[in-house]
Design a protein around this motif. Structure first.
Motif, PDB file in Angstrom:
ATOM      1  N   SER A  13       6.988   9.831   6.625  1.00 26.38           N
ATOM      2  CA  SER A  13       6.915  10.356   5.271  1.00 26.38           C
ATOM      3  C   SER A  13       8.261  10.275   4.577  1.00 26.38           C
ATOM      4  O   SER A  13       9.297  10.576   5.163  1.00 26.38           O
ATOM      5  CB  SER A  13       6.431  11.799   5.285  1.00 26.38           C
ATOM      6  N   SER A  35       0.564  -2.410   1.179  1.00 27.49           N
ATOM      7  CA  SER A  35       0.059  -1.043   1.361  1.00 27.49           C
ATOM      8  C   SER A  35      -1.108  -1.020   2.335  1.00 27.49           C
ATOM      9  O   SER A  35      -1.785  -2.034   2.556  1.00 27.49           O
ATOM     10  CB  SER A  35      -0.404  -0.451   0.025  1.00 27.49           C
ATOM     11  N   ALA A  37      -4.396   1.787   3.734  1.00 28.71           N
ATOM     12  CA  ALA A  37      -5.104   3.067   3.742  1.00 28.71           C
ATOM     13  C   ALA A  37      -5.084   3.538   5.191  1.00 28.71           C
ATOM     14  O   ALA A  37      -5.397   2.773   6.104  1.00 28.71           O
ATOM     15  CB  ALA A  37      -6.535   2.909   3.255  1.00 28.71           C
ATOM     16  N   GLN A  39      -5.900   7.018   7.934  1.00 25.37           N
ATOM     17  CA  GLN A  39      -6.532   8.320   8.149  1.00 25.37           C
ATOM     18  C   GLN A  39      -5.729   9.035   9.223  1.00 25.37           C
ATOM     19  O   GLN A  39      -5.531   8.518  10.316  1.00 25.37           O
ATOM     20  CB  GLN A  39      -7.982   8.154   8.597  1.00 25.37           C
ATOM     21  N   TYR A  40      -5.258  10.236   8.867  1.00 28.89           N
ATOM     22  CA  TYR A  40      -4.389  10.990   9.771  1.00 28.89           C
ATOM     23  C   TYR A  40      -5.170  11.659  10.884  1.00 28.89           C
ATOM     24  O   TYR A  40      -6.315  12.067  10.701  1.00 28.89           O
ATOM     25  CB  TYR A  40      -3.610  12.048   8.986  1.00 28.89           C
ATOM     26  N   GLU A  45      -7.886  17.257   4.658  1.00 26.37           N
ATOM     27  CA  GLU A  45      -8.076  17.481   3.218  1.00 26.37           C
ATOM     28  C   GLU A  45      -8.054  18.977   2.939  1.00 26.37           C
ATOM     29  O   GLU A  45      -8.015  19.797   3.865  1.00 26.37           O
ATOM     30  CB  GLU A  45      -9.422  16.879   2.770  1.00 26.37           C
ATOM     31  N   LEU A  52      -7.444  13.726   6.492  1.00 27.54           N
ATOM     32  CA  LEU A  52      -6.818  13.219   5.279  1.00 27.54           C
ATOM     33  C   LEU A  52      -6.701  11.708   5.351  1.00 27.54           C
ATOM     34  O   LEU A  52      -6.236  11.158   6.357  1.00 27.54           O
ATOM     35  CB  LEU A  52      -5.428  13.837   5.105  1.00 27.54           C
ATOM     36  N   THR A  53      -7.121  11.044   4.282  1.00 30.12           N
ATOM     37  CA  THR A  53      -6.967   9.601   4.139  1.00 30.12           C
ATOM     38  C   THR A  53      -6.127   9.358   2.896  1.00 30.12           C
ATOM     39  O   THR A  53      -6.379   9.963   1.855  1.00 30.12           O
ATOM     40  CB  THR A  53      -8.338   8.900   3.996  1.00 30.12           C
ATOM     41  N   GLU A  54      -5.114   8.494   3.021  1.00 27.94           N
ATOM     42  CA  GLU A  54      -4.289   8.178   1.857  1.00 27.94           C
ATOM     43  C   GLU A  54      -3.736   6.768   1.974  1.00 27.94           C
ATOM     44  O   GLU A  54      -3.769   6.160   3.044  1.00 27.94           O
ATOM     45  CB  GLU A  54      -3.167   9.188   1.659  1.00 27.94           C
ATOM     46  N   VAL A  56      -0.526   4.346   1.872  1.00 28.46           N
ATOM     47  CA  VAL A  56       0.917   4.394   2.105  1.00 28.46           C
ATOM     48  C   VAL A  56       1.487   2.985   2.053  1.00 28.46           C
ATOM     49  O   VAL A  56       0.781   2.004   2.285  1.00 28.46           O
ATOM     50  CB  VAL A  56       1.258   5.055   3.464  1.00 28.46           C
TER      51      VAL A  56
END
Length: 139
Positions: A13, A35, A37, A39-40, A45, A52-54, A56
């Motif tokens: 991060s 980039s 996608a 999923q942690y 969420e 959580l999916t984001e 990075v």
């Protein structure tokens, strides 16, 4: 380094308050050339149930570090990762008391005690190789 869907990675991060932390994730897909996608594993969420999916940037990803051998002791100023708040945080050993090691974090200027089981030697991903910081002294 290119990753593909299903790869296990760590996300470094770069956000304020999270600098110097690494979170385990799985690559969901590549987005464009720079980039992904993800999923942690441990971050969720707002509903506190859904992982959580984001998206990075590629430079925030690294492969999972090799599983280190069990370590029963650390030395003064060893660079370590401490597992806290669902991720690994980079710090250095400052002292030992019983089974706990005190870790100082440059980013927050905090010193926190951790049981040895929540620590690992810090490793950097550099030019396609894992580099372990050498030991500095004795606690």
């Amino acid at each position: 380094m290119a990753f593909k869907s299903g790869d296990q990675v760590e996300v470094c991060s770069k956000e304020d308050g999270f600098l110097g932390s690494y979170y385990t994730a799985t690559v969901v897909s590549q987005i464009g050339t720079s980039s992904y996608a993800v999923q942690y594993k441990n971050l969720v969420e707002e509903d506190e149930c859904t992982p959580l999916t984001e998206v990075v940037k590629a430079d925030e990803l690294r492969p999972m570090p090799p599983k280190p051998p069990f370590v029963s002791s650390f030395c003064y100023l060893d660079m370590v990762d401490a597992f806290d708040n669902d991720g690994w945080w980079v710090g250095k050993i400052t002292r030992k008391k019983g089974c706990n090691y005190y870790v100082y974090f440059d980013t927050t200027r905090d010193e926190i005690a951790y049981h040895v089981s929540r620590l690992r030697f810090h490793q950097d991903w550099f030019n396609g190789n894992w580099i372990i910081t050498s030991k500095k002294g004795v606690v």
